[in-house]
Design a protein around this motif. Structure first.
Motif, PDB file in Angstrom:
ATOM      1  N   GLY A  11       0.860  -1.179   0.000  1.00 54.88           N
ATOM      2  CA  GLY A  11       0.000   0.000   0.000  1.00 54.88           C
ATOM      3  C   GLY A  11       0.904   1.239   0.000  1.00 54.88           C
ATOM      4  O   GLY A  11       2.131   1.125  -0.137  1.00 54.88           O
ATOM      5  N   GLY A  14       3.788   1.063   2.716  1.00 52.63           N
ATOM      6  CA  GLY A  14       4.904   0.181   2.369  1.00 52.63           C
ATOM      7  C   GLY A  14       5.720   0.733   1.212  1.00 52.63           C
ATOM      8  O   GLY A  14       6.961   0.714   1.247  1.00 52.63           O
ATOM      9  N   SER A  41      -5.295   1.919   0.465  1.00 50.92           N
ATOM     10  CA  SER A  41      -4.642   3.000  -0.279  1.00 50.92           C
ATOM     11  C   SER A  41      -5.349   3.276  -1.595  1.00 50.92           C
ATOM     12  O   SER A  41      -5.331   4.401  -2.103  1.00 50.92           O
ATOM     13  N   GLY A  46      -8.455  10.616  -0.855  1.00 50.03           N
ATOM     14  CA  GLY A  46      -7.404  11.519  -1.336  1.00 50.03           C
ATOM     15  C   GLY A  46      -7.345  12.864  -0.627  1.00 50.03           C
ATOM     16  O   GLY A  46      -6.686  13.793  -1.086  1.00 50.03           O
ATOM     17  N   ILE A  47      -8.010  12.974   0.532  1.00 51.35           N
ATOM     18  CA  ILE A  47      -7.972  14.245   1.278  1.00 51.35           C
ATOM     19  C   ILE A  47      -6.685  14.298   2.103  1.00 51.35           C
ATOM     20  O   ILE A  47      -6.385  13.356   2.841  1.00 51.35           O
ATOM     21  N   ALA A 175       2.473 -13.665   0.221  1.00 47.92           N
ATOM     22  CA  ALA A 175       2.185 -13.262   1.599  1.00 47.92           C
ATOM     23  C   ALA A 175       3.370 -13.563   2.495  1.00 47.92           C
ATOM     24  O   ALA A 175       4.017 -14.601   2.336  1.00 47.92           O
ATOM     25  N   GLY A 206      -1.131  -2.754   6.751  1.00 48.40           N
ATOM     26  CA  GLY A 206      -2.458  -2.197   7.025  1.00 48.40           C
ATOM     27  C   GLY A 206      -3.164  -2.964   8.131  1.00 48.40           C
ATOM     28  O   GLY A 206      -2.538  -3.313   9.151  1.00 48.40           O
ATOM     29  N   TRP A 208      -3.928  -5.855   8.436  1.00 46.51           N
ATOM     30  CA  TRP A 208      -3.462  -7.234   8.635  1.00 46.51           C
ATOM     31  C   TRP A 208      -2.142  -7.297   9.398  1.00 46.51           C
ATOM     32  O   TRP A 208      -1.596  -8.384   9.607  1.00 46.51           O
ATOM     33  N   ARG A 305     -10.118   0.920   6.917  1.00 42.91           N
ATOM     34  CA  ARG A 305      -9.130   1.785   7.572  1.00 42.91           C
ATOM     35  C   ARG A 305      -8.541   1.030   8.763  1.00 42.91           C
ATOM     36  O   ARG A 305      -9.300   0.501   9.574  1.00 42.91           O
ATOM     37  N   PHE A 331      -5.270   4.600  10.049  1.00 41.24           N
ATOM     38  CA  PHE A 331      -6.712   4.902  10.155  1.00 41.24           C
ATOM     39  C   PHE A 331      -7.189   5.808   9.025  1.00 41.24           C
ATOM     40  O   PHE A 331      -7.076   5.458   7.871  1.00 41.24           O
ATOM     41  N   GLY A 334      -3.873   7.818   6.307  1.00 37.99           N
ATOM     42  CA  GLY A 334      -2.703   7.172   5.712  1.00 37.99           C
ATOM     43  C   GLY A 334      -2.227   7.814   4.426  1.00 37.99           C
ATOM     44  O   GLY A 334      -1.034   7.728   4.098  1.00 37.99           O
TER      45      GLY A 334
HETATM   46  C1  LIG Z   1     -12.935   4.511   2.480  1.00 38.10           C
HETATM   47  C2  LIG Z   1     -11.635   5.101   2.918  1.00 38.10           C
HETATM   48  C3  LIG Z   1     -11.381   6.450   2.728  1.00 38.10           C
HETATM   49  C4  LIG Z   1     -10.165   6.990   3.138  1.00 38.10           C
HETATM   50  N1  LIG Z   1      -9.899   8.314   2.867  1.00 38.10           N
HETATM   51  C5  LIG Z   1      -8.697   8.831   3.212  1.00 38.10           C
HETATM   52  C6  LIG Z   1      -8.370  10.168   2.874  1.00 38.10           C
HETATM   53  O1  LIG Z   1      -9.148  10.870   2.222  1.00 38.10           O
HETATM   54  N2  LIG Z   1      -7.177  10.669   3.269  1.00 38.10           N
HETATM   55  C7  LIG Z   1      -6.266   9.913   3.974  1.00 38.10           C
HETATM   56  O2  LIG Z   1      -5.212  10.434   4.331  1.00 38.10           O
HETATM   57  N3  LIG Z   1      -6.542   8.628   4.287  1.00 38.10           N
HETATM   58  C8  LIG Z   1      -7.722   8.076   3.916  1.00 38.10           C
HETATM   59  N4  LIG Z   1      -8.012   6.787   4.223  1.00 38.10           N
HETATM   60  C9  LIG Z   1      -7.056   6.018   5.021  1.00 38.10           C
HETATM   61  C10 LIG Z   1      -5.930   5.472   4.171  1.00 38.10           C
HETATM   62  O3  LIG Z   1      -6.461   4.950   2.975  1.00 38.10           O
HETATM   63  C11 LIG Z   1      -5.171   4.389   4.944  1.00 38.10           C
HETATM   64  O4  LIG Z   1      -4.789   4.859   6.216  1.00 38.10           O
HETATM   65  C12 LIG Z   1      -3.912   3.988   4.189  1.00 38.10           C
HETATM   66  O5  LIG Z   1      -4.198   3.715   2.837  1.00 38.10           O
HETATM   67  C13 LIG Z   1      -3.270   2.784   4.824  1.00 38.10           C
HETATM   68  O6  LIG Z   1      -2.234   2.385   3.967  1.00 38.10           O
HETATM   69  P1  LIG Z   1      -1.458   1.043   4.224  1.00 38.10           P
HETATM   70  O7  LIG Z   1      -0.385   0.967   3.186  1.00 38.10           O
HETATM   71  O8  LIG Z   1      -1.076   0.944   5.660  1.00 38.10           O
HETATM   72  O9  LIG Z   1      -2.562  -0.103   4.027  1.00 38.10           O
HETATM   73  P2  LIG Z   1      -3.158  -0.792   2.715  1.00 38.10           P
HETATM   74  O10 LIG Z   1      -3.328   0.159   1.615  1.00 38.10           O
HETATM   75  O11 LIG Z   1      -4.369  -1.536   3.200  1.00 38.10           O
HETATM   76  O12 LIG Z   1      -2.029  -1.812   2.296  1.00 38.10           O
HETATM   77  C14 LIG Z   1      -1.679  -2.934   3.080  1.00 38.10           C
HETATM   78  C15 LIG Z   1      -1.170  -3.997   2.115  1.00 38.10           C
HETATM   79  O13 LIG Z   1      -0.631  -5.076   2.890  1.00 38.10           O
HETATM   80  C16 LIG Z   1      -0.908  -6.277   2.200  1.00 38.10           C
HETATM   81  N5  LIG Z   1      -0.775  -7.400   3.133  1.00 38.10           N
HETATM   82  C17 LIG Z   1      -1.586  -7.717   4.177  1.00 38.10           C
HETATM   83  N6  LIG Z   1      -1.113  -8.791   4.834  1.00 38.10           N
HETATM   84  C18 LIG Z   1       0.026  -9.166   4.200  1.00 38.10           C
HETATM   85  C19 LIG Z   1       0.970 -10.220   4.398  1.00 38.10           C
HETATM   86  N7  LIG Z   1       0.861 -11.096   5.403  1.00 38.10           N
HETATM   87  N8  LIG Z   1       2.010 -10.331   3.534  1.00 38.10           N
HETATM   88  C20 LIG Z   1       2.151  -9.442   2.489  1.00 38.10           C
HETATM   89  N9  LIG Z   1       1.269  -8.428   2.270  1.00 38.10           N
HETATM   90  C21 LIG Z   1       0.236  -8.294   3.115  1.00 38.10           C
HETATM   91  C22 LIG Z   1      -2.319  -6.072   1.657  1.00 38.10           C
HETATM   92  O14 LIG Z   1      -2.586  -6.939   0.564  1.00 38.10           O
HETATM   93  C23 LIG Z   1      -2.290  -4.587   1.253  1.00 38.10           C
HETATM   94  O15 LIG Z   1      -1.985  -4.417  -0.118  1.00 38.10           O
HETATM   95  C24 LIG Z   1      -9.205   6.181   3.787  1.00 38.10           C
HETATM   96  C25 LIG Z   1      -9.453   4.822   3.960  1.00 38.10           C
HETATM   97  C26 LIG Z   1     -10.637   4.275   3.519  1.00 38.10           C
HETATM   98  C27 LIG Z   1     -10.866   2.791   3.653  1.00 38.10           C
END
Ligand SMILES: Cc1cc2nc3c(=O)[nH]c(=O)nc-3n(C[C@H](O)[C@H](O)[C@H](O)COP(=O)(O)OP(=O)(O)OC[C@H]3O[C@@H](n4cnc5c(N)ncnc54)[C@H](O)[C@@H]3O)c2cc1C
Length: 368
Positions: A11, A14, A41, A46-47, A175, A206, A208, A305, A331, A334
């Motif tokens: 995401g 990462g 992500s 996108g805010i 994974a 995220g 997970w 989230r 949350f 991100g």
């Molecule tokens: C509806 C919604 C609206 C949002 N709007 C905003 C906004 O406007 N502005 C803002 O700043 N934030 C917003 N957010 C929050 C933001 O999207 C998240 O906080 C951020 O994207 C988290 O990113 P991440 O990379 O931690 O997680 P993710 O994007 O969820 O990526 C985690 C990745 O880890 C992978 N993974 C999981 N387990 C494993 C494993 N064991 N091995 C390998 N890979 C694994 C998954 O497949 C996934 O691709 C929103 C979220 C949502 C759901």
């Protein structure tokens, strides 16, 4: 060869971490469990909500402030090097009030913003309509917050391209099944395709992430908070600014209509889209901007989230498990925080722990 680092999760968190590591000379492998990595992500709005997300000072506001300072430069550099347009706009957000009771909290928020150097201003309903002509007659007042937005899916693609340019190796559909340990030290991850050894592991998975950290004594009480979203077709310029009231918002995304959000549901990892909820989202948005009522829906989706109980992320090394760094729990913020989190997590993985990470240390979830 530089320090070898495995990043778990492709995401924005990462990928931003991987990019920052590679730019410091590390040899980086990114693993993602899913073939397309379309999780939070991809699902976001996108805010870059430094002000719409903050009503008081605290660790989140300070992280957000540091993150926001960097965005204009980061966007310019990413666009120049990857040729992916990010639709970064700084026209701000109108936080609107529909009744008198909602005005005082907006005024208080504006006061805090100004004390923190963010020039938010109260507008009357008519002033709000002059600034943003499609705002409806029900809006009595608004706080204009000078914040920004971008196309989060484009950002995610740009980070992937930037990682490729920095020779990061990405393995989708792989994974991380568990951490490899030598004594207390974390020395890589296990996958179905074999072990991947490394000098450090960054878990950015995220919602997970807790699956991987439990064995180290860190129990991350992550809750997936589902958000359903709708996109409607609209010409560029239909709205110039984000319009928001509580959880309801409209985000103009140039070239991609208007994104309408959202829900906050604690239903586990259920991806089901509820047609009634989607209709209500558009109807609620029409209460703020009436003309969206008739706009055709072009897409609907849901994402999760990653929320921790104190609403703060967990970024930094894990005490008692050298070689392990976490970057998770972002949350609702991100997208706003990803690039700065990536810098901080990358530095931590290379042994340079920024003092600002004390407030968001994963060790707050470590069993004694
Ligand atoms: C509806 C919604 C609206 C949002 N709007 C905003 C906004 O406007 N502005 C803002 O700043 N934030 C917003 N957010 C929050 C933001 O999207 C998240 O906080 C951020 O994207 C988290 O990113 P991440 O990379 O931690 O997680 P993710 O994007 O969820 O990526 C985690 C990745 O880890 C992978 N993974 C999981 N387990 C494993 C494993 N064991 N091995 C390998 N890979 C694994 C998954 O497949 C996934 O691709 C929103 C979220 C949502 C759901």
């Amino acid at each position: 060869m530089g320090t070898r680092v495995v990043v778990v999760g492709a995401g924005v968190i990462g990928l931003a971490t991987a990019r920052a590591l590679a730019r410091r000379g590390a040899a980086v492998v990114v693993l993602d469990a899913s073939p397309d990595a379309r999780e939070a992500s991809w699902a976001a709005g996108g805010i870059l909500g430094i002000g719409s997300e903050s009503a008081a000072d605290g660790p989140l506001f300070r992280l957000a402030h540091a993150a926001m300072q960097r965005w204009p430069g980061v966007v310019a550099e990413l666009e120049r090097t990857t040729h992916v347009p990010l639709a970064f706009r700084t026209t701000g957000t109108l936080l609107v009030a529909l009744d008198e009771g909602e005005v005082a909290p907006l005024e208080a928020r504006g006061e805090f913003h100004r004390s923190a150097g963010l020039d938010s201003r109260m507008l009357s309903g008519d002033e709000a309509r002059r600034v943003e002509r499609r705002v409806g007659p029900a809006v009595r007042a608004a706080l204009h917050v000078p914040e920004a937005r971008l196309d989060n899916r484009a950002l995610w693609r740009a980070l992937e391209t930037a990682c490729r340019r920095e020779l990061v190796e990405t393995r989708r559909g792989t994974a991380a099944l568990g951490l490899l340990r030598r004594g207390e030290r974390v020395v890589g991850v296990r996958t179905a395709a074999g072990d991947v050894e490394a000098d450090a592991v960054v878990v950015a998975a995220g919602v997970w992430s807790s699956d991987l950290t439990a064995a180290t004594g860190v129990t991350l009480p992550l809750v997936p908070v589902k958000g359903q979203m709708v996109r409607v077709a609209a010409p560029d310029g239909f709205l110039g600014r984000i319009v928001k009231r509580g959880p309801a918002y409209l985000v103009p995304q140039d070239g991609h209509g208007i994104v309408i959000g959202t829900t906050a549901e604690e239903v586990g990892l259920d991806r089901h889209l509820d047609p009634d909820v989607l209709r209500r989202l558009q109807a609620t948005a029409a209460g703020l901007v009436p003309e969206v009522e008739g706009l055709p829906r072009t897409e609907a989706w849901a994402g999760f989230r990653p929320r921790l109980p104190d609403l703060l992320p967990a970024i930094g090394p894990v005490g008692g498990s050298p070689g392990l760094v976490l970057a998770t729990g972002h949350f609702r913020n991100g997208i706003l925080l990803c690039e700065w989190t990536g810098e901080l997590a990358a530095r931590a993985a290379l042994g340079d722990v920024d003092p600002s990470l004390a407030a968001v240390s994963p060790d707050r979830f470590r069993r004694a």
